[in-house]
Design a protein around this motif. Structure first.
Motif, PDB file in Angstrom:
ATOM      1  N   ASN A 160       9.841  -7.175   7.557  1.00  7.79           N
ATOM      2  CA  ASN A 160       9.123  -6.215   6.726  1.00  7.79           C
ATOM      3  C   ASN A 160      10.093  -5.154   6.241  1.00  7.79           C
ATOM      4  O   ASN A 160      10.879  -4.612   7.028  1.00  7.79           O
ATOM      5  CB  ASN A 160       7.998  -5.557   7.528  1.00  7.79           C
ATOM      6  N   VAL A 162      10.088  -1.476   4.333  1.00  8.82           N
ATOM      7  CA  VAL A 162       9.143  -0.398   4.042  1.00  8.82           C
ATOM      8  C   VAL A 162       9.912   0.850   3.647  1.00  8.82           C
ATOM      9  O   VAL A 162      10.960   1.158   4.217  1.00  8.82           O
ATOM     10  CB  VAL A 162       8.260  -0.085   5.270  1.00  8.82           C
ATOM     11  N   TRP A 171       5.810  -1.644   0.481  1.00  7.43           N
ATOM     12  CA  TRP A 171       5.993  -2.595   1.587  1.00  7.43           C
ATOM     13  C   TRP A 171       6.132  -4.002   1.016  1.00  7.43           C
ATOM     14  O   TRP A 171       5.318  -4.440   0.212  1.00  7.43           O
ATOM     15  CB  TRP A 171       4.781  -2.492   2.517  1.00  7.43           C
ATOM     16  N   ARG A 173       7.887  -8.121   2.282  1.00  7.71           N
ATOM     17  CA  ARG A 173       8.377  -8.857   3.436  1.00  7.71           C
ATOM     18  C   ARG A 173       8.942 -10.201   2.989  1.00  7.71           C
ATOM     19  O   ARG A 173       8.571 -10.734   1.936  1.00  7.71           O
ATOM     20  CB  ARG A 173       7.278  -9.066   4.472  1.00  7.71           C
ATOM     21  N   TYR A 233       3.076   2.154   9.266  1.00  8.35           N
ATOM     22  CA  TYR A 233       2.757   1.864   7.869  1.00  8.35           C
ATOM     23  C   TYR A 233       1.606   0.875   7.705  1.00  8.35           C
ATOM     24  O   TYR A 233       0.811   0.968   6.761  1.00  8.35           O
ATOM     25  CB  TYR A 233       4.001   1.342   7.150  1.00  8.35           C
ATOM     26  N   LYS A 234       1.488  -0.078   8.615  1.00 10.50           N
ATOM     27  CA  LYS A 234       0.443  -1.100   8.463  1.00 10.50           C
ATOM     28  C   LYS A 234      -0.960  -0.483   8.534  1.00 10.50           C
ATOM     29  O   LYS A 234      -1.891  -0.972   7.890  1.00 10.50           O
ATOM     30  CB  LYS A 234       0.596  -2.174   9.535  1.00 10.50           C
TER      31      LYS A 234
END
Length: 355
Positions: A160, A162, A171, A173, A233-234
């Motif tokens: 990931n 970010v 974000w 990935r 962040y998620k």
């Protein structure tokens, strides 16, 4: 050492932004030629660019020689050095000498990590992911220096990437193996240099608690890492069934034209209803409105404002043709998603005066 002028200029162009005047270590005010590489360093970052013509050489090209090299005619350039650290640049009828420094005075960070973790990332995907998120990293945040970089975290077979400045968050990935323990923050300046290298080949990444090394067949980049615990962040991305799809270029065009009409820092307003967004900026200078047709009817109409610069930078960072806008309430962030990748971004709204 004899090298084609265009090749020497290409390498110096990739290195010169790292070269700085240094009163403590003046030798760093140039490019080191050593062991088949040209090297630039400034204490925070070291870049090595492979140059086969540099095998067996060891001397420093001073910064003041860069302009002459760039303005030489095309052809072979010869670089000579003597035991008094004088570097001479020769080319047919052209010759000039510069006083330089001993090569051993060029102090740079080791690019062979004695201990730490390693992984390999697909270069093209890695560069694309960096380009998607780098805009969101803060330029300067003394209270939270970890925001001045890109966070790389390994999880569930993905790396990931970010970045956030506290107002926008991006974000993306990429798939990768052996990344379970990866949690590093790469400074924005180092991430920009990675992008400028154009690393299409596989990138070997070795890292420790304080530093990371990115290596391909042609480049080696060492950087110090930023310290600190990154944001969760998620948790900031909430799912919503109130969404619409819009052509990226249509929305960028409307936003760009709206910003052209004012010098003030007025918010951009998105008034979204049915199959249409009305993009507007209204202030003492302008009262601009433009309607953009949507590709997907929105469930619940919404009127929401944003910092016009931040929302435009966010939309521009997407490289797909169409983007999805997820919205809940005028006081909640808008989540933007790509149609062709895992990239997503979050933009905080601003409160409108008539809201």
């Amino acid at each position: 050492m004899k090298v084609k002028k265009y090749e020497l200029v290409r390498i110096i162009d990739k290195l010169k932004s790292v070269v700085q005047k240094n009163t403590v270590h003046p030798a760093l005010g140039g490019v080191l030629v050593k062991e088949g590489y040209l090297i630039a360093a400034n204490g925070e970052i070291t870049i090595q660019v492979k140059c086969e013509d540099a095998e067996g050489e060891s001397f420093i090209i001073p910064m003041k020689a860069f302009d002459l090299i760039k303005n030489l005619p095309e052809g072979d350039v010869e670089l000579l050095h003597d035991d008094k650290n004088v570097v001479t640049i020769k080319m047919e009828k052209i010759k000039n000498s510069y006083q330089s420094f001993p090569a051993e005075n060029f102090i740079y960070s080791k690019t062979d990590m004695e201990s730490g973790e390693e992984l390999t990332l697909p270069g093209k995907s890695f560069m694309e992911a960096i380009s998607h998120v780098i805009y969101a990293a803060a330029e300067k945040e003394p209270s939270k220096p970890m925001l001045e970089g890109i966070y790389l975290e390994g999880c569930d077979g993905y790396v990931n990437l970010v970045a956030t400045d506290g107002h926008v968050l991006a974000w993306d990935r990429i798939k990768a193996d052996g990344i379970a323990d990866l949690k590093i923050i790469v400074p924005k300046a180092a991430a920009k240099k990675l992008l400028s290298m154009g690393m299409d080949d596989d990138v070997n990444v070795s890292y420790s608690a304080n530093s990371a090394i990115f290596r391909t067949d042609g480049y080696v980049i060492y950087t110090r890492l930023l310290e600190g615990n990154y944001l969760p962040y998620k948790q900031m991305f909430c799912e919503s069934d109130n969404y619409t799809i819009v052509g990226k270029s249509d929305l960028v065009g409307a936003m760009t034209r709206a910003k052209m009409c004012t010098d003030e820092k007025s918010p951009a307003v998105f008034d979204i209803s049915e199959n249409e967004i009305t993009v507007s900026i209204k202030d003492n200078i302008a009262n601009y409105q433009e309607k953009v047709t949507l590709q997907e009817k929105i469930k619940d109409p919404i009127k929401i404002g944003f910092d016009s610069r931040l929302v435009l930078e966010t939309i521009k960072a997407f490289t797909c043709d169409n983007i999805t806008l997820n919205l809940t309430r005028p006081v909640n962030p808008m989540v933007v998603e790509a149609e062709d990748s895992d990239m997503k971004a979050l933009v905080l709204p601003v409160r409108l005066k008539d809201a």
